[in-house]
Design an enzyme around this catalytic site. Structure first.
Site: not given
Ligand SMILES: [Zn+2]
Length: 174
Positions: A139, A142
């Site tokens: 990700e 993130h």
């Molecule tokens: Zn996240």
């Protein structure tokens, strides 16, 4: 993955930042980080910050309903396990088509953040191909606030993940 304790934990010092909520120290750090990026011509927006236990119940259940539990578990945290519930996790974006998509990694916002987030106390939490350690697919959006000293130490350690740096392993029995 370690659950929050209690699983319904909610931080008490949440403040608004860019349309989301973060714990106060994370919000302040994010504000400084976004401002520094902006000075260099890189626009970053906050897509997701604090998410409550109740919100995560809905998010996780919708993943399970669509993709089944096995896929849901690497794409979405179970309620009580999401870093977003700590108020220290921040998903960044640009408002473009690659927000929360694989192609986000190639945006200026992702590149700048990968290189500079640690200067503001944030670390890229789920790096490329570390899902066996972190429990999550890559990700590039993130980030988790751990504080400047901790983030700098992690960055200079060369550890591939925060789990490696902190010395604990993913518990697959959860
Ligand atoms: Zn996240």
């Amino acid at each position: 993955m370690h659950p929050l304790s209690p699983k319904t934990y909610a931080p008490v010092d949440l403040v608004p930042f860019g349309g989301v909520y973060l714990r106060q120290k994370a919000a302040q750090a994010a504000e400084e980080m976004f401002a520094a990026a902006s000075v260099e011509g890189v626009g970053i927006t906050a897509l997701s910050g604090y998410r409550s236990y109740e919100t995560q119940v809905g998010t996780y259940n919708s993943w399970v309903a669509t993709y089944g539990q096995e896929q849901a578990d690497v794409a979405s945290a179970r309620p009580g396990y999401s870093e977003h519930q700590t108020g220290l996790a921040l998903d960044i974006g640009t408002g473009g088509a690659c927000d929360v998509q694989v192609c986000f990694k190639d945006t200026d916002a992702a590149r700048w953040s990968a290189a500079h987030a640690h200067e503001y106390g944030f670390v890229l939490r789920y790096p490329w191909w570390q899902h066996e350690t972190t429990g999550y697919w890559y990700e590039s959006w993130h980030f988790r606030y751990v504080g400047r000293a901790e983030a700098a130490a992690f960055h200079s350690s060369g550890a591939p993940t925060l789990e490696d740096f902190w010395g604990f392993a993913l518990s697959s029995s959860e």
